[in-house]
Scaffold this active site. Structure first.
Site, mmCIF file in Angstrom:
data_model
loop_
_atom_site.group_PDB
_atom_site.id
_atom_site.type_symbol
_atom_site.label_atom_id
_atom_site.label_comp_id
_atom_site.label_asym_id
_atom_site.label_seq_id
_atom_site.Cartn_x
_atom_site.Cartn_y
_atom_site.Cartn_z
ATOM 1 N N TYR A 1 1.263 -1.393 -0.081
ATOM 2 C CA TYR A 1 -0.080 -0.263 -0.511
ATOM 3 C C TYR A 1 0.704 1.833 -0.401
ATOM 4 O O TYR A 1 0.307 2.256 -0.134
ATOM 5 C CB TYR A 1 -0.956 0.195 1.292
ATOM 6 C CG TYR A 1 -2.063 1.256 1.653
ATOM 7 C CD1 TYR A 1 -3.182 0.562 0.314
ATOM 8 C CD2 TYR A 1 -1.795 1.738 1.826
ATOM 9 C CE1 TYR A 1 -4.165 1.769 0.680
ATOM 10 C CE2 TYR A 1 -2.473 3.420 1.978
ATOM 11 C CZ TYR A 1 -3.746 3.364 1.486
ATOM 12 O OH TYR A 1 -4.774 4.106 1.534
ATOM 13 N N LYS B 1 0.833 3.908 -3.046
ATOM 14 C CA LYS B 1 0.376 5.435 -2.789
ATOM 15 C C LYS B 1 2.022 6.415 -3.197
ATOM 16 O O LYS B 1 1.423 7.328 -3.356
ATOM 17 C CB LYS B 1 0.578 6.067 -1.167
ATOM 18 C CG LYS B 1 -1.044 5.013 -1.250
ATOM 19 C CD LYS B 1 -2.339 5.532 -1.876
ATOM 20 C CE LYS B 1 -3.810 4.938 -1.843
ATOM 21 N NZ LYS B 1 -4.357 5.354 -2.535
ATOM 22 N N THR C 1 -14.537 5.704 7.576
ATOM 23 C CA THR C 1 -15.214 5.336 6.782
ATOM 24 C C THR C 1 -15.637 3.679 6.789
ATOM 25 O O THR C 1 -14.911 2.837 7.900
ATOM 26 C CB THR C 1 -14.512 5.543 4.989
ATOM 27 O OG1 THR C 1 -13.608 4.519 5.486
ATOM 28 C CG2 THR C 1 -14.809 7.062 5.068
#
Length: 167
Positions: free
Chosen positions: A48, A52, A83
């Site tokens: 990840y 990014k 979220t």
């Protein structure tokens, strides 16, 4: 590999298939969705962070390439935002606590915080901003990212990723 496809390849394809239309229209604004993980370490967060960081460099490079066509490229670096993605992390757990302890404004962001930043970057109010990564993270960028080591055993066997204890 899936996370790199999601974060880098998909964004690259969006740029590839939209930039000509934006340039032909006289300019425009492209906003990539990065993360605080794109520029600070996140122990045991894997690909990840690489994805990014790649997205951020893509935005800087595209800003340089297409600035003369009046197409702007920026990215938003969300911190922890409340979220459905956050549902996998216990609110009282070590990962969230490590983030909050490193965030001057203490707490978690809301989806509206990201939407407002995106609206600004897409508007003419940001007409002279390009190649920038805007952190929307309560000041977390001033410190370091959260420590995921307490959750590493959910993804890997501890002996595969953590060094043996030195006595």
């Amino acid at each position: 590999m899936r996370v790199l496809h999601l974060n880098v390849l998909s964004t690259m394809l969006c740029v590839k298939h939209t930039v000509k239309h934006m340039a032909d229209a006289g300019g425009g604004s492209f906003v990539g969705m990065s993360s605080i993980a794109g520029h600070v370490t996140h122990p045991f967060f894997g690909a990840y962070t690489v994805g990014k960081a790649g997205l951020e460099e893509m935005m800087r490079n595209a800003a340089d390439e297409y600035g003369r066509a009046k197409v702007r490229f920026n990215a938003i670096r969300p911190g922890f935002i409340e979220t459905e993605v956050m549902e996998g992390l216990p609110r009282e757990g070590e990962v969230v606590a490590s983030y909050i302890s490193q965030t001057p404004m203490h707490g978690l962001g809301q989806p509206e915080d990201i939407a407002l930043a995106a609206r600004f970057l897409l508007s003419e109010e940001s007409r002279w901003i390009t190649g920038q990564m805007i952190s929307v993270d309560g000041g977390n960028f001033l410190r370091r990212g959260p420590d995921y080591s307490s959750s590493v055993t959910r993804m890997h066997k501890p002996e595969d990723v953590l060094p043996a204890q030195v006595s």
